[in-house]
Design a protein around this motif. Structure first.
Motif, PDB file in Angstrom:
ATOM      1  N   VAL A  14      -2.168   5.560  -3.125  1.00  0.00           N
ATOM      2  CA  VAL A  14      -1.084   4.683  -2.711  1.00  0.00           C
ATOM      3  C   VAL A  14      -0.267   5.459  -1.689  1.00  0.00           C
ATOM      4  O   VAL A  14       0.111   6.603  -1.939  1.00  0.00           O
ATOM      5  CB  VAL A  14      -0.193   4.277  -3.914  1.00  0.00           C
ATOM      6  CG1 VAL A  14       0.986   3.446  -3.462  1.00  0.00           C
ATOM      7  CG2 VAL A  14      -1.002   3.534  -4.963  1.00  0.00           C
ATOM      8  N   THR A  15       0.003   4.830  -0.542  1.00  0.00           N
ATOM      9  CA  THR A  15       0.759   5.532   0.498  1.00  0.00           C
ATOM     10  C   THR A  15       1.588   4.569   1.341  1.00  0.00           C
ATOM     11  O   THR A  15       1.201   3.423   1.546  1.00  0.00           O
ATOM     12  CB  THR A  15      -0.186   6.341   1.425  1.00  0.00           C
ATOM     13  OG1 THR A  15       0.607   7.043   2.387  1.00  0.00           O
ATOM     14  CG2 THR A  15      -1.201   5.462   2.123  1.00  0.00           C
ATOM     15  N   ASN A  16       2.708   5.061   1.816  1.00  0.00           N
ATOM     16  CA  ASN A  16       3.473   4.359   2.849  1.00  0.00           C
ATOM     17  C   ASN A  16       3.440   5.183   4.141  1.00  0.00           C
ATOM     18  O   ASN A  16       4.231   4.965   5.042  1.00  0.00           O
ATOM     19  CB  ASN A  16       4.909   4.070   2.395  1.00  0.00           C
ATOM     20  CG  ASN A  16       5.718   5.315   2.126  1.00  0.00           C
ATOM     21  OD1 ASN A  16       5.249   6.442   2.320  1.00  0.00           O
ATOM     22  ND2 ASN A  16       6.942   5.138   1.669  1.00  0.00           N
ATOM     23  N   GLY A  17       2.513   6.129   4.181  1.00  0.00           N
ATOM     24  CA  GLY A  17       2.369   6.989   5.352  1.00  0.00           C
ATOM     25  C   GLY A  17       3.250   8.215   5.296  1.00  0.00           C
ATOM     26  O   GLY A  17       2.977   9.211   5.956  1.00  0.00           O
ATOM     27  N   LEU A  18       4.322   8.138   4.521  1.00  0.00           N
ATOM     28  CA  LEU A  18       5.239   9.259   4.392  1.00  0.00           C
ATOM     29  C   LEU A  18       5.017   9.984   3.065  1.00  0.00           C
ATOM     30  O   LEU A  18       5.050  11.203   2.994  1.00  0.00           O
ATOM     31  CB  LEU A  18       6.692   8.773   4.492  1.00  0.00           C
ATOM     32  CG  LEU A  18       7.015   7.992   5.781  1.00  0.00           C
ATOM     33  CD1 LEU A  18       8.414   7.416   5.719  1.00  0.00           C
ATOM     34  CD2 LEU A  18       6.828   8.875   6.999  1.00  0.00           C
ATOM     35  N   ARG A  19       4.796   9.204   2.020  1.00  0.00           N
ATOM     36  CA  ARG A  19       4.504   9.749   0.685  1.00  0.00           C
ATOM     37  C   ARG A  19       3.149   9.226   0.249  1.00  0.00           C
ATOM     38  O   ARG A  19       2.859   8.038   0.402  1.00  0.00           O
ATOM     39  CB  ARG A  19       5.575   9.310  -0.315  1.00  0.00           C
ATOM     40  CG  ARG A  19       6.962   9.671   0.138  1.00  0.00           C
ATOM     41  CD  ARG A  19       7.829  10.496  -0.727  1.00  0.00           C
ATOM     42  NE  ARG A  19       7.262  11.189  -1.839  1.00  0.00           N
ATOM     43  CZ  ARG A  19       7.884  11.329  -2.993  1.00  0.00           C
ATOM     44  NH1 ARG A  19       9.066  10.790  -3.178  1.00  0.00           N
ATOM     45  NH2 ARG A  19       7.332  12.013  -3.965  1.00  0.00           N
ATOM     46  N   HIS A  20       2.352  10.117  -0.311  1.00  0.00           N
ATOM     47  CA  HIS A  20       1.009   9.761  -0.776  1.00  0.00           C
ATOM     48  C   HIS A  20       0.908  10.083  -2.258  1.00  0.00           C
ATOM     49  O   HIS A  20       1.356  11.149  -2.696  1.00  0.00           O
ATOM     50  CB  HIS A  20      -0.077  10.555  -0.045  1.00  0.00           C
ATOM     51  CG  HIS A  20       0.128  10.692   1.423  1.00  0.00           C
ATOM     52  ND1 HIS A  20       0.265   9.615   2.275  1.00  0.00           N
ATOM     53  CD2 HIS A  20       0.212  11.799   2.211  1.00  0.00           C
ATOM     54  CE1 HIS A  20       0.414  10.059   3.527  1.00  0.00           C
ATOM     55  NE2 HIS A  20       0.396  11.376   3.501  1.00  0.00           N
ATOM     56  N   TYR A  21       0.301   9.178  -2.996  1.00  0.00           N
ATOM     57  CA  TYR A  21       0.060   9.390  -4.424  1.00  0.00           C
ATOM     58  C   TYR A  21      -1.425   9.196  -4.685  1.00  0.00           C
ATOM     59  O   TYR A  21      -2.037   8.248  -4.179  1.00  0.00           O
ATOM     60  CB  TYR A  21       0.866   8.404  -5.269  1.00  0.00           C
ATOM     61  CG  TYR A  21       2.349   8.561  -5.082  1.00  0.00           C
ATOM     62  CD1 TYR A  21       3.074   9.470  -5.850  1.00  0.00           C
ATOM     63  CD2 TYR A  21       3.034   7.814  -4.129  1.00  0.00           C
ATOM     64  CE1 TYR A  21       4.443   9.628  -5.674  1.00  0.00           C
ATOM     65  CE2 TYR A  21       4.398   7.962  -3.938  1.00  0.00           C
ATOM     66  CZ  TYR A  21       5.095   8.876  -4.720  1.00  0.00           C
ATOM     67  OH  TYR A  21       6.446   9.026  -4.535  1.00  0.00           O
ATOM     68  N   PHE A  22      -1.995  10.087  -5.491  1.00  0.00           N
ATOM     69  CA  PHE A  22      -3.412  10.036  -5.811  1.00  0.00           C
ATOM     70  C   PHE A  22      -3.555  10.111  -7.322  1.00  0.00           C
ATOM     71  O   PHE A  22      -2.848  10.884  -7.975  1.00  0.00           O
ATOM     72  CB  PHE A  22      -4.147  11.231  -5.196  1.00  0.00           C
ATOM     73  CG  PHE A  22      -3.799  11.489  -3.763  1.00  0.00           C
ATOM     74  CD1 PHE A  22      -4.295  10.666  -2.759  1.00  0.00           C
ATOM     75  CD2 PHE A  22      -2.980  12.548  -3.407  1.00  0.00           C
ATOM     76  CE1 PHE A  22      -3.983  10.902  -1.423  1.00  0.00           C
ATOM     77  CE2 PHE A  22      -2.661  12.799  -2.082  1.00  0.00           C
ATOM     78  CZ  PHE A  22      -3.170  11.962  -1.090  1.00  0.00           C
ATOM     79  N   CYS A  23      -4.470   9.340  -7.861  1.00  0.00           N
ATOM     80  CA  CYS A  23      -4.740   9.483  -9.291  1.00  0.00           C
ATOM     81  C   CYS A  23      -6.197   9.168  -9.597  1.00  0.00           C
ATOM     82  O   CYS A  23      -6.853   8.399  -8.893  1.00  0.00           O
ATOM     83  CB  CYS A  23      -3.790   8.659 -10.139  1.00  0.00           C
ATOM     84  SG  CYS A  23      -3.768   6.916  -9.827  1.00  0.00           S
TER      85      CYS A  23
END
Length: 147
Positions: A119-128
């Motif tokens: 999940v990303t907004n281009g500034l913060r990325h989350y991976f699971c």
């Protein structure tokens, strides 16, 4: 467009009917450059160049049925056997990533059954990584590279 939290990639642009368009190398066509599209195009380059996922295993913006409703996922990365490795949800940089964003990708994944979520907004990325056996997410510091 806004500077994002990705490496700098090379893109092709053109102007058409008062719109700036960006070339999507997965769809092989120019698409209107909106903030979310800018994030999606950077994600595609990140997957190809940083994480070494082959282009032929990446799919962008396709229709998906979720609980009888038509939805569109932003990007998928397939395994060579056709199963889904990664589902990516992109938001515009101005959109904060919150529980609703994770709920959205989780609903998509009920149908898709991916191994990993981004999940990303281009500034913060989350991976699971998904632990289906124990029905939980395992958050990762980074997206695993293609092996």
């Amino acid at each position: 467009m806004q500077k994002l939290n990705f490496s700098k990639y090379s893109f092709r642009f053109k102007s058409s009917e008062n719109n700036i368009q960006i070339f999507d190398e997965i769809r092989k066509k120019f698409v209107v450059l909106q903030p979310e599209e800018w994030v999606r195009q950077n994600v595609v380059q990140f997957l190809i160049h940083e994480k070494k996922y082959p282009k032929q295993y990446i799919n962008v913006e396709k229709l998906l049925k979720v609980n009888g409703l038509n939805k569109r996922y932003d990007a998928l990365v397939y395994h060579p056997d056709g199963s889904i490795n990664i589902v990516v949800e992109c938001k515009a940089p101005s959109v904060k990533i919150n529980q609703a964003t994770f709920d959205q990708i989780a609903r998509y994944n009920l149908t898709l059954k991916a191994d990993l979520l981004m999940v990303t907004n281009g500034l913060r990325h989350y991976f699971c990584r998904l632990d289906y056996k124990n029905e939980r997410y395992i958050f990762l510091n980074e997206l695993p590279p293609n092996n």
